[in-house]
Motif scaffolding. Structure first.
Motif, PDB file in Angstrom:
ATOM      1  N   ALA A  14       0.323  18.729 -19.134  1.00 34.14           N
ATOM      2  CA  ALA A  14      -0.166  19.881 -18.369  1.00 34.14           C
ATOM      3  C   ALA A  14       1.001  20.734 -17.882  1.00 34.14           C
ATOM      4  CB  ALA A  14      -0.982  19.390 -17.175  1.00 34.14           C
ATOM      5  N   LEU A  15       2.030  20.068 -17.373  1.00 37.11           N
ATOM      6  CA  LEU A  15       3.210  20.775 -16.877  1.00 37.11           C
ATOM      7  C   LEU A  15       3.878  21.577 -17.982  1.00 37.11           C
ATOM      8  CD1 LEU A  15       5.075  18.420 -14.384  1.00 37.11           C
ATOM      9  CD2 LEU A  15       4.461  20.809 -14.026  1.00 37.11           C
ATOM     10  N   LEU A  16       4.070  20.927 -19.112  1.00 40.44           N
ATOM     11  CA  LEU A  16       4.749  21.580 -20.242  1.00 40.44           C
ATOM     12  C   LEU A  16       3.959  22.786 -20.724  1.00 40.44           C
ATOM     13  CD1 LEU A  16       6.094  18.583 -22.351  1.00 40.44           C
ATOM     14  CD2 LEU A  16       7.419  20.342 -21.194  1.00 40.44           C
ATOM     15  N   THR A  17       2.625  22.606 -20.789  1.00 34.69           N
ATOM     16  CA  THR A  17       1.775  23.707 -21.250  1.00 34.69           C
ATOM     17  C   THR A  17       1.889  24.899 -20.305  1.00 34.69           C
ATOM     18  OG1 THR A  17       0.271  21.971 -21.950  1.00 34.69           O
ATOM     19  CG2 THR A  17      -0.555  24.224 -22.093  1.00 34.69           C
ATOM     20  N   ALA A  18       1.845  24.584 -19.015  1.00 36.42           N
ATOM     21  CA  ALA A  18       1.959  25.646 -18.014  1.00 36.42           C
ATOM     22  C   ALA A  18       3.295  26.371 -18.173  1.00 36.42           C
ATOM     23  CB  ALA A  18       1.843  25.047 -16.608  1.00 36.42           C
ATOM     24  N   GLY A  19       4.359  25.597 -18.352  1.00 34.68           N
ATOM     25  CA  GLY A  19       5.699  26.157 -18.521  1.00 34.68           C
ATOM     26  C   GLY A  19       5.749  27.076 -19.731  1.00 34.68           C
ATOM     27  N   LEU A  20       5.144  26.611 -20.813  1.00 34.72           N
ATOM     28  CA  LEU A  20       5.125  27.385 -22.054  1.00 34.72           C
ATOM     29  C   LEU A  20       4.413  28.710 -21.836  1.00 34.72           C
ATOM     30  CD1 LEU A  20       6.037  26.851 -24.992  1.00 34.72           C
ATOM     31  CD2 LEU A  20       3.671  26.267 -25.524  1.00 34.72           C
ATOM     32  N   PHE A  21       3.302  28.619 -21.077  1.00 43.03           N
ATOM     33  CA  PHE A  21       2.502  29.809 -20.815  1.00 43.03           C
ATOM     34  C   PHE A  21       3.323  30.848 -20.044  1.00 43.03           C
ATOM     35  CE2 PHE A  21      -0.447  32.254 -18.162  1.00 43.03           C
ATOM     36  CZ  PHE A  21      -1.210  32.835 -19.176  1.00 43.03           C
ATOM     37  N   VAL A  22       4.043  30.362 -19.049  1.00 38.51           N
ATOM     38  CA  VAL A  22       4.857  31.266 -18.225  1.00 38.51           C
ATOM     39  C   VAL A  22       5.902  31.962 -19.084  1.00 38.51           C
ATOM     40  CG1 VAL A  22       6.583  31.358 -16.393  1.00 38.51           C
ATOM     41  CG2 VAL A  22       4.483  30.055 -16.039  1.00 38.51           C
ATOM     42  N   VAL A  23       6.570  31.165 -19.929  1.00 38.66           N
ATOM     43  CA  VAL A  23       7.616  31.725 -20.789  1.00 38.66           C
ATOM     44  C   VAL A  23       7.033  32.774 -21.725  1.00 38.66           C
ATOM     45  CG1 VAL A  23       9.174  31.178 -22.693  1.00 38.66           C
ATOM     46  CG2 VAL A  23       9.131  29.716 -20.675  1.00 38.66           C
ATOM     47  N   THR A  24       5.876  32.430 -22.321  1.00 45.34           N
ATOM     48  CA  THR A  24       5.249  33.349 -23.270  1.00 45.34           C
ATOM     49  C   THR A  24       4.851  34.654 -22.593  1.00 45.34           C
ATOM     50  OG1 THR A  24       4.286  31.361 -24.201  1.00 45.34           O
ATOM     51  CG2 THR A  24       3.565  33.441 -25.136  1.00 45.34           C
ATOM     52  N   SER A  25       4.234  34.526 -21.399  1.00 49.12           N
ATOM     53  CA  SER A  25       3.759  35.738 -20.734  1.00 49.12           C
ATOM     54  C   SER A  25       4.933  36.623 -20.335  1.00 49.12           C
ATOM     55  CB  SER A  25       2.924  35.378 -19.507  1.00 49.12           C
ATOM     56  OG  SER A  25       3.739  34.698 -18.568  1.00 49.12           O
ATOM     57  N   GLN A  26       6.070  35.980 -20.002  1.00 51.15           N
ATOM     58  CA  GLN A  26       7.249  36.782 -19.671  1.00 51.15           C
ATOM     59  C   GLN A  26       7.715  37.574 -20.882  1.00 51.15           C
ATOM     60  OE1 GLN A  26      10.062  34.055 -18.035  1.00 51.15           O
ATOM     61  NE2 GLN A  26       9.555  34.585 -15.914  1.00 51.15           N
ATOM     62  N   ALA A  27       7.681  36.895 -22.030  1.00 46.93           N
ATOM     63  CA  ALA A  27       8.134  37.547 -23.256  1.00 46.93           C
ATOM     64  C   ALA A  27       7.252  38.750 -23.561  1.00 46.93           C
ATOM     65  CB  ALA A  27       8.111  36.566 -24.411  1.00 46.93           C
ATOM     66  N   ILE A  28       5.940  38.571 -23.360  1.00 49.98           N
ATOM     67  CA  ILE A  28       5.013  39.671 -23.639  1.00 49.98           C
ATOM     68  C   ILE A  28       5.240  40.795 -22.630  1.00 49.98           C
ATOM     69  CG2 ILE A  28       2.578  40.347 -23.599  1.00 49.98           C
ATOM     70  CD1 ILE A  28       2.020  37.411 -24.628  1.00 49.98           C
ATOM     71  N   GLY A  29       5.384  40.399 -21.361  1.00 52.75           N
ATOM     72  CA  GLY A  29       5.587  41.373 -20.301  1.00 52.75           C
ATOM     73  C   GLY A  29       6.849  42.192 -20.512  1.00 52.75           C
ATOM     74  N   GLY A  30       7.874  41.572 -21.070  1.00 56.52           N
ATOM     75  CA  GLY A  30       9.155  42.250 -21.253  1.00 56.52           C
ATOM     76  C   GLY A  30       9.240  43.013 -22.562  1.00 56.52           C
ATOM     77  N   ASP A  31       8.109  43.104 -23.240  1.00 57.59           N
ATOM     78  CA  ASP A  31       8.129  43.723 -24.565  1.00 57.59           C
ATOM     79  C   ASP A  31       8.230  45.243 -24.537  1.00 57.59           C
ATOM     80  OD1 ASP A  31       6.294  42.080 -27.275  1.00 57.59           O
ATOM     81  OD2 ASP A  31       8.416  42.251 -26.790  1.00 57.59           O
ATOM     82  N   ASP A  32       7.948  45.822 -23.361  1.00 60.67           N
ATOM     83  CA  ASP A  32       7.904  47.283 -23.250  1.00 60.67           C
ATOM     84  C   ASP A  32       9.138  47.941 -23.839  1.00 60.67           C
ATOM     85  OD1 ASP A  32       5.548  47.065 -22.095  1.00 60.67           O
ATOM     86  OD2 ASP A  32       6.169  47.532 -20.036  1.00 60.67           O
ATOM     87  N   ASP A  33      10.283  47.391 -23.478  1.00 54.89           N
ATOM     88  CA  ASP A  33      11.542  47.969 -23.917  1.00 54.89           C
ATOM     89  C   ASP A  33      11.615  48.077 -25.429  1.00 54.89           C
ATOM     90  OD1 ASP A  33      12.387  48.331 -21.446  1.00 54.89           O
ATOM     91  OD2 ASP A  33      14.061  46.907 -21.484  1.00 54.89           O
ATOM     92  N   GLU A  34      11.173  47.024 -26.073  1.00 54.72           N
ATOM     93  CA  GLU A  34      11.295  47.025 -27.529  1.00 54.72           C
ATOM     94  C   GLU A  34      10.301  47.977 -28.155  1.00 54.72           C
ATOM     95  OE1 GLU A  34      11.407  43.218 -29.322  1.00 54.72           O
ATOM     96  OE2 GLU A  34      13.131  42.585 -28.120  1.00 54.72           O
ATOM     97  N   GLU A  35       9.161  48.131 -27.502  1.00 57.07           N
ATOM     98  CA  GLU A  35       8.134  48.964 -28.093  1.00 57.07           C
ATOM     99  C   GLU A  35       8.548  50.430 -28.121  1.00 57.07           C
ATOM    100  OE1 GLU A  35       4.012  48.631 -26.579  1.00 57.07           O
ATOM    101  OE2 GLU A  35       4.106  46.728 -27.669  1.00 57.07           O
ATOM    102  N   ASP A  36       9.140  50.928 -27.043  1.00 53.82           N
ATOM    103  CA  ASP A  36       9.477  52.350 -27.040  1.00 53.82           C
ATOM    104  C   ASP A  36      10.984  52.611 -27.049  1.00 53.82           C
ATOM    105  OD1 ASP A  36      10.417  51.960 -24.509  1.00 53.82           O
ATOM    106  OD2 ASP A  36       8.944  53.219 -23.500  1.00 53.82           O
ATOM    107  N   GLY A  37      11.750  51.625 -27.263  1.00 52.72           N
ATOM    108  CA  GLY A  37      13.194  51.834 -27.341  1.00 52.72           C
ATOM    109  C   GLY A  37      13.906  51.719 -26.008  1.00 52.72           C
ATOM    110  N   GLY A  38      13.122  51.747 -24.920  1.00 53.98           N
ATOM    111  CA  GLY A  38      13.714  51.517 -23.599  1.00 53.98           C
ATOM    112  C   GLY A  38      14.682  52.595 -23.152  1.00 53.98           C
ATOM    113  N   THR A  39      15.611  52.167 -22.336  1.00 55.40           N
ATOM    114  CA  THR A  39      16.614  53.081 -21.790  1.00 55.40           C
ATOM    115  C   THR A  39      17.885  52.997 -22.619  1.00 55.40           C
ATOM    116  OG1 THR A  39      15.723  52.672 -19.585  1.00 55.40           O
ATOM    117  CG2 THR A  39      17.901  53.697 -19.699  1.00 55.40           C
TER     118      THR A  39
END
Lengths: 136, 268
Positions: A14-39
């Motif tokens: 359960a712990l590992l799954t939760a950890g994985l979820f957090v990491v994944t959601s961060q990656a998705i959340g941080g995708d903005d930069d790559e999508e539009d080229g960022g700053t």
């Protein structure tokens, strides 16, 4: 109180799954930069000029408005060119293709809209401004 | 018919923490419209100082020969005999804080990391809510006509060069009391550990001008021609010509100090 091996295993999974979820959601959340080229921060020939992809996309520009005719789609390539200068912009190259006083504000006006200086560059890199000692 | 000259001032305050200059209340030259200036011209009055709060320090009628030049340099210099009289005009709105001037100065004059002879101040203005306007302001020794640092130095280690008007240091006379640092309205002096003396901008007198160079290191390094250096006793020098540009506001920093600074600012 005795904890069974099975309970431990379930807890661990359960712990590992939760950890994985957090990491994944961060990656998705941080995708903005790559999508539009960022700053993009240019540091040549002067430090420093800021280009915000988001501001320009919000104005309705598409990727192919600038890529790959005016700018290659790889940060740092324009800066390698010797003609990446204000003079070129006045001649309609690079940013000057739109920043001609017609489509967008002219390249020879509103200097500090894009030029953030060494101070702005250091702020963006989280370094803050260098302390200048020896005074009072 | 009479005409007038408008001499404006902009105050600034330095924040020791981030060295950012903020003073939303100050009278900025761009805030003076052409119409207002024309009204003054019609009145035939000379405004020699305009304080931050809008207080006019002095008004004096002047003759019609003095047309629309923004700034009366000859009157400002009256009583001095420097030849050449070195000074600088800073085209402030062209500064983008690339700091090539700073780099060139440090290299040319062997300025240590902890000090500076010239630097760039930053000021974030908010002309209307939500709109941020960034202004970079190069600062250096103002080579004042009436320099407070020279007045307070107990050992005459800092003096005005009788030939050029440059405020110079005689390092071996300096006892490091730092009184001049406190007296300087422009924060233009620092203590140089290596020299064990106060150090400051001397317009590259020893490092460049005496070797035949025409420009200071900072002026030569500036890619935007922000720092226009030259002989202000010569009416045909570049800075003199700039100061004669009609309808351009010219200001100095902290005019209320009475130091009569010799670095002029304009948006050109």
């Amino acid at each position: 109180m005795k904890i069974s091996n099975k309970t431990l295993l379930v807890a661990l999974v359960a712990l590992l799954t939760a950890g994985l979820f957090v990491v994944t959601s961060q990656a998705i959340g941080g995708d903005d930069d790559e999508e539009d080229g960022g700053t993009i921060i240019f540091t040549q020939p002067v430090k420093a000029v800021v280009f915000e992809h988001s501001i320009h996309m919000d104005m309705g520009l598409e990727c192919d408005s600038c890529h790959d005719d005016l700018f290659e789609m790889a940060a740092g390539t324009a800066e390698e060119n010797d003609d990446f200068t204000m003079k070129s912009l006045y001649e309609g190259k690079y940013c000057g293709a739109c920043h001609d006083g017609d489509t967008a504000f002219a390249s020879n006006t509103r200097c500090t809209s894009c030029h953030i200086g060494v101070k702005g560059y250091e702020r963006m890199n989280g370094g803050g401004e260098k302390k200048e000692g020896g005074h009072h | 018919m009479t005409a007038a000259r408008v001499y404006l001032s902009a105050n600034f305050q330095t924040n020791e923490e981030d060295r950012t200059v903020r003073n939303e209340q100050s009278v900025r030259p761009e805030a003076i419209t052409d119409e207002e200036r024309r009204t003054f011209l019609k009145l035939g009055l000379k405004i020699t100082g305009l304080m931050a709060g809008g207080t006019i320090l002095s008004l004096a009628p002047i003759g019609e020969d003095e047309a629309e030049a923004a700034f009366d340099l000859q009157n400002y210099r009256r009583g001095t005999n420097y030849k050449p009289h070195y000074g600088m005009v800073i085209r402030q709105n062209h500064c983008v804080d690339c700091e090539k001037c700073k780099e060139a100065c440090k290299k040319t004059n062997n300025v240590p990391e902890e000090g500076y002879r010239t630097t760039i101040l930053e000021r974030i203005l908010e002309p209307e809510p939500g709109v941020k306007d960034r202004v970079f302001m190069p600062v250096l020794c103002n080579h004042c006509l009436n320099p407070p640092c020279v007045r307070v130095c107990p050992t005459k280690a800092t003096t005005k060069d009788p030939k050029t008007g440059i405020v110079i240091m005689t390092y071996h006379k300096c006892i490091g009391c730092k009184t001049c640092m406190a007296a300087c309205p422009y924060n233009a002096r620092y203590f140089n550990e290596e020299k064990r003396a106060i150090d400051k901008c001397n317009f590259c007198l020893d490092t460049r001008l005496s070797k035949g160079e025409k420009l200071t290191a900072c002026a030569a390094a500036c890619p935007a021609n922000v720092r226009v250096f030259g002989d202000l006793a010569d009416p045909n020098s570049e800075p003199s010509k700039l100061l004669r540009k009609p309808d351009k506001a010219v200001w100095v920093l902290r005019p209320e100090s009475g130091a009569k600074p010799f670095i002029f600012y304009m948006n050109d």
